[in-house]
Design a protein around this motif. Structure first.
Motif, mmCIF file in Angstrom:
data_model
loop_
_atom_site.group_PDB
_atom_site.id
_atom_site.type_symbol
_atom_site.label_atom_id
_atom_site.label_comp_id
_atom_site.label_asym_id
_atom_site.label_seq_id
_atom_site.Cartn_x
_atom_site.Cartn_y
_atom_site.Cartn_z
ATOM 1 N N GLY A 178 -31.705 -12.582 29.701
ATOM 2 C CA GLY A 178 -32.690 -10.501 30.834
ATOM 3 C C GLY A 178 -31.961 -10.368 32.353
ATOM 4 N N ARG A 179 -30.891 -10.870 32.748
ATOM 5 C CA ARG A 179 -30.285 -10.388 34.658
ATOM 6 C C ARG A 179 -29.580 -8.931 33.299
ATOM 7 N NH1 ARG A 179 -27.079 -15.966 35.867
ATOM 8 N NH2 ARG A 179 -26.960 -16.094 33.232
ATOM 9 N N GLY A 180 -28.964 -9.050 32.032
ATOM 10 C CA GLY A 180 -28.596 -7.822 31.698
ATOM 11 C C GLY A 180 -29.149 -6.763 31.106
ATOM 12 N N LEU A 181 -31.004 -7.203 30.848
ATOM 13 C CA LEU A 181 -31.931 -6.007 30.499
ATOM 14 C C LEU A 181 -31.798 -5.246 31.739
ATOM 15 C CD1 LEU A 181 -33.683 -4.778 29.092
ATOM 16 C CD2 LEU A 181 -34.980 -6.688 28.632
ATOM 17 N N ALA A 182 -32.156 -6.030 33.309
ATOM 18 C CA ALA A 182 -33.024 -5.611 33.887
ATOM 19 C C ALA A 182 -31.926 -4.454 34.921
ATOM 20 C CB ALA A 182 -33.279 -6.996 35.145
ATOM 21 N N ALA A 183 -30.703 -4.990 35.071
ATOM 22 C CA ALA A 183 -29.156 -4.485 35.633
ATOM 23 C C ALA A 183 -29.173 -3.003 34.319
ATOM 24 C CB ALA A 183 -28.116 -4.927 35.034
ATOM 25 N N ALA A 184 -29.230 -3.046 32.943
ATOM 26 C CA ALA A 184 -29.138 -2.407 32.751
ATOM 27 C C ALA A 184 -29.997 -1.273 33.063
ATOM 28 C CB ALA A 184 -29.253 -2.850 30.757
ATOM 29 N N LEU A 185 -31.825 -1.134 32.867
ATOM 30 C CA LEU A 185 -32.613 -0.042 33.320
ATOM 31 C C LEU A 185 -32.327 0.224 34.413
ATOM 32 C CD1 LEU A 185 -36.059 -3.291 31.695
ATOM 33 C CD2 LEU A 185 -34.859 -0.675 30.852
ATOM 34 N N MET A 186 -31.180 -0.395 35.470
ATOM 35 C CA MET A 186 -31.007 0.565 36.414
ATOM 36 C C MET A 186 -30.472 0.894 36.999
ATOM 37 S SD MET A 186 -34.123 -0.541 38.949
ATOM 38 C CE MET A 186 -34.694 0.240 37.393
ATOM 39 N N LEU A 187 -29.181 0.782 35.758
ATOM 40 C CA LEU A 187 -28.137 1.852 35.389
ATOM 41 C C LEU A 187 -28.415 3.432 34.476
ATOM 42 C CD1 LEU A 187 -25.245 -0.644 34.959
ATOM 43 C CD2 LEU A 187 -25.775 0.650 36.557
ATOM 44 N N GLY A 188 -29.712 3.138 34.610
ATOM 45 C CA GLY A 188 -29.998 4.412 33.114
ATOM 46 C C GLY A 188 -30.833 4.241 31.454
ATOM 47 N N ALA A 189 -30.517 2.437 31.254
ATOM 48 C CA ALA A 189 -31.058 2.295 30.017
ATOM 49 C C ALA A 189 -31.984 2.872 29.639
ATOM 50 C CB ALA A 189 -30.009 1.020 29.646
ATOM 51 N N ASP A 190 -32.158 2.506 28.802
ATOM 52 C CA ASP A 190 -34.411 2.382 28.153
ATOM 53 C C ASP A 190 -34.320 1.101 27.454
ATOM 54 O OD1 ASP A 190 -35.017 5.206 28.994
ATOM 55 O OD2 ASP A 190 -33.550 5.973 27.664
ATOM 56 N N GLY A 191 -33.309 0.505 27.303
ATOM 57 C CA GLY A 191 -33.226 -0.367 26.691
ATOM 58 C C GLY A 191 -31.449 -1.094 26.136
ATOM 59 N N VAL A 192 -31.222 -2.659 25.591
ATOM 60 C CA VAL A 192 -30.598 -2.965 25.792
ATOM 61 C C VAL A 192 -30.482 -3.276 24.073
ATOM 62 C CG1 VAL A 192 -29.832 -4.228 28.272
ATOM 63 C CG2 VAL A 192 -31.012 -5.197 25.929
ATOM 64 N N MET A 193 -29.129 -3.960 23.750
ATOM 65 C CA MET A 193 -28.484 -3.834 22.066
ATOM 66 C C MET A 193 -27.671 -4.947 22.307
ATOM 67 S SD MET A 193 -27.391 -1.591 18.910
ATOM 68 C CE MET A 193 -25.641 -2.045 19.878
ATOM 69 N N MET A 194 -27.818 -6.450 21.730
ATOM 70 C CA MET A 194 -27.420 -7.647 21.823
ATOM 71 C C MET A 194 -26.569 -8.188 20.348
ATOM 72 S SD MET A 194 -29.745 -9.673 25.297
ATOM 73 C CE MET A 194 -30.675 -10.239 23.943
ATOM 74 N N GLY A 195 -25.520 -8.854 20.968
ATOM 75 C CA GLY A 195 -25.170 -8.360 19.447
ATOM 76 C C GLY A 195 -24.428 -10.292 19.933
ATOM 77 N N THR A 196 -24.066 -11.054 20.502
ATOM 78 C CA THR A 196 -23.159 -12.488 20.333
ATOM 79 C C THR A 196 -24.194 -13.160 20.844
ATOM 80 O OG1 THR A 196 -20.763 -11.379 21.549
ATOM 81 C CG2 THR A 196 -21.460 -13.813 22.193
ATOM 82 N N ARG A 197 -25.493 -12.981 21.455
ATOM 83 C CA ARG A 197 -26.204 -13.683 21.872
ATOM 84 C C ARG A 197 -27.285 -13.835 20.155
ATOM 85 N NH1 ARG A 197 -28.849 -18.453 23.960
ATOM 86 N NH2 ARG A 197 -28.190 -18.231 21.981
ATOM 87 N N PHE A 198 -27.459 -12.740 19.738
ATOM 88 C CA PHE A 198 -28.466 -13.323 18.263
ATOM 89 C C PHE A 198 -27.223 -13.686 16.990
ATOM 90 C CE2 PHE A 198 -31.155 -9.172 20.562
ATOM 91 C CZ PHE A 198 -32.412 -10.665 20.457
ATOM 92 N N TRP A 199 -26.173 -13.898 17.124
ATOM 93 C CA TRP A 199 -24.762 -14.401 16.994
ATOM 94 C C TRP A 199 -25.436 -16.050 16.805
ATOM 95 C CZ3 TRP A 199 -22.948 -16.767 13.314
ATOM 96 C CH2 TRP A 199 -21.650 -16.843 13.024
ATOM 97 N N ALA A 200 -25.871 -15.996 17.770
ATOM 98 C CA ALA A 200 -25.918 -17.614 17.902
ATOM 99 C C ALA A 200 -27.387 -18.432 18.315
ATOM 100 C CB ALA A 200 -25.247 -18.791 19.471
ATOM 101 N N SER A 201 -27.723 -17.524 16.632
ATOM 102 C CA SER A 201 -29.224 -17.957 16.814
ATOM 103 C C SER A 201 -29.425 -18.310 15.151
ATOM 104 C CB SER A 201 -30.310 -16.247 16.696
ATOM 105 O OG SER A 201 -29.770 -16.234 15.793
ATOM 106 N N VAL A 202 -30.512 -19.029 15.699
ATOM 107 C CA VAL A 202 -30.795 -19.758 13.502
ATOM 108 C C VAL A 202 -30.587 -19.350 12.988
ATOM 109 C CG1 VAL A 202 -33.053 -21.382 13.118
ATOM 110 C CG2 VAL A 202 -32.295 -21.541 15.387
ATOM 111 N N GLU A 203 -31.780 -17.989 13.150
ATOM 112 C CA GLU A 203 -31.443 -16.928 11.861
ATOM 113 C C GLU A 203 -30.066 -16.348 11.537
ATOM 114 O OE1 GLU A 203 -35.516 -17.536 13.982
ATOM 115 O OE2 GLU A 203 -33.619 -17.014 14.572
ATOM 116 N N ALA A 204 -29.496 -16.282 12.011
ATOM 117 C CA ALA A 204 -28.582 -15.414 12.069
ATOM 118 C C ALA A 204 -27.915 -16.071 10.577
ATOM 119 C CB ALA A 204 -26.656 -15.528 13.170
ATOM 120 N N ASN A 205 -27.088 -14.563 9.962
ATOM 121 C CA ASN A 205 -25.958 -15.131 8.541
ATOM 122 C C ASN A 205 -24.946 -15.362 8.762
ATOM 123 O OD1 ASN A 205 -26.030 -15.148 6.179
ATOM 124 N ND2 ASN A 205 -25.352 -13.420 5.745
ATOM 125 N N GLY A 206 -24.546 -17.363 9.052
ATOM 126 C CA GLY A 206 -23.394 -17.473 9.238
ATOM 127 C C GLY A 206 -23.459 -19.017 9.524
#
Length: 323
Positions: A178-206
């Protein structure tokens, strides 16, 4: 989980949370993409180099969940028939990166399919805007996998300025909570795209071994190079390097980049002979956000935790303003 954040991205794509699954090659399969969408985020299947049968299976696995599909531009352009096959599946968005995607964008727009173009440079952003893409992703060099060498904190606001107020902008690279999301919104983004965090998820194909290895690695362990492209026999354009967790196999070549091409056959042979889960040789693709990834979690929990933390931080913003 109820909606806590409202942005142009959530409104345009009718989702509850401005959190997008990065289309990691084959790791982001139909199951993971569907789970992120089911949790209120936006899931994107990672089609990578374009295996038609795998793509069909991924869409089938996603079921009735709205998911997008991401492709490696330079690879897809070598398979023009595959563009129509992908568009026939009517993805919720078509994501492109790494190359001149104008023909692909044009084909998607003719079908009324929203487009997302990931950029690593301002001139790429300008090209994407002229092509009429619906969403820009500003990708910082901190991200895992392929990219370039600009940091997100300066690139993102510059892309926002270039895009103006109308075009949706997402942030990517080194974001995992959430720190990354909050910071990104303040820097002008409308959202974030995350990869590594979801790679370490239960459902990731690995494999589970890979996911555990991610939780034990650190951002300092990663570096950008072309070593693993050579090892895998992938002819990537030279301007795009891959951020990967470095190991005993790759580190000597980091010190001898000039020797890579001459030893390509030897490197590929050693790499292919290794067990797929032997990460003393094999590539564990991940970004600098590894320091923030300490557990393997369900994808829905990752979405929810990210949004809750960002909302709590943004709610405290007035505390920093005098008067």
């Amino acid at each position: 989980m109820k909606q806590l954040l409202d942005t142009p991205f959530t409104r345009r794509f009718a989702v509850s949370h401005p959190v997008v699954l990065a289309p990691m090659d084959r790791i982001s399969d139909g199951r993971l993409a569907a789970e992120v969408s089911r949790a209120g985020g936006f899931g994107i299947i990672g089609a990578g180099y374009g295996d038609p049968d795998w793509i069909d299976a991924a869409f089938d696995a996603a079921g009735n969940q709205r998911v997008g599909l991401g492709v490696i531009t330079w690879s897809l352009l070598k398979k023009p028939a595959l563009v129509d096959r992908i568009l026939d599946r009517n993805p919720a968005a078509l994501f492109v990166s790494f190359g001149d995607a104008e023909p692909i964008i044009k084909a998607a727009r003719e079908r009324g399919i929203p487009t997302i173009w990931q950029v690593q440079r301002l001139d790429q952003a300008e090209q994407a805007l002229k092509a009429g893409t619906d969403v820009l992703v500003a990708q910082g060099q901190e991200g895992g996998g392929h990219g370039m060498d600009r940091g997100l904190s300066a690139l993102l606001p510059a892309v926002r300025d270039a895009a103006g107020k109308e075009t949706i902008v997402l942030a990517a690279g080194g974001l995992a909570d959430g720190r990354g999301l909050a910071a990104a919104l303040m820097l002008g983004a409308d959202g974030v795209m995350m990869g590594t965090r979801f790679w370490a998820s239960v459902e990731a194909n690995g494999s589970e071994k890979a996911k555990v290895a991610l939780t034990k690695a650190h951002g300092d362990d990663t570096a950008r190079s072309s070593v693993f492209d050579v090892a895998r026999g992938l002819d990537w354009p030279s301007q795009f390097t891959g951020r990967v967790v470095q190991n005993a196999f790759s580190r000597p070549w980091l010190e001898d980049p000039a020797g890579l091409s001459g030893a390509a056959h030897k490197i590929q042979k050693t790499y292919e002979a290794a067990d797929p889960d032997d990460y003393s040789v094999r590539a564990l693709i991940a970004g600098e956000s590894l320091d923030l990834v300490n557990t393997v979690q369900p994808a829905a929990r990752i979405v929810e935790n990210t949004v809750r933390e960002a909302a709590a931080l943004l709610a405290r913003a007035p505390d920093f303003v005098i008067g």
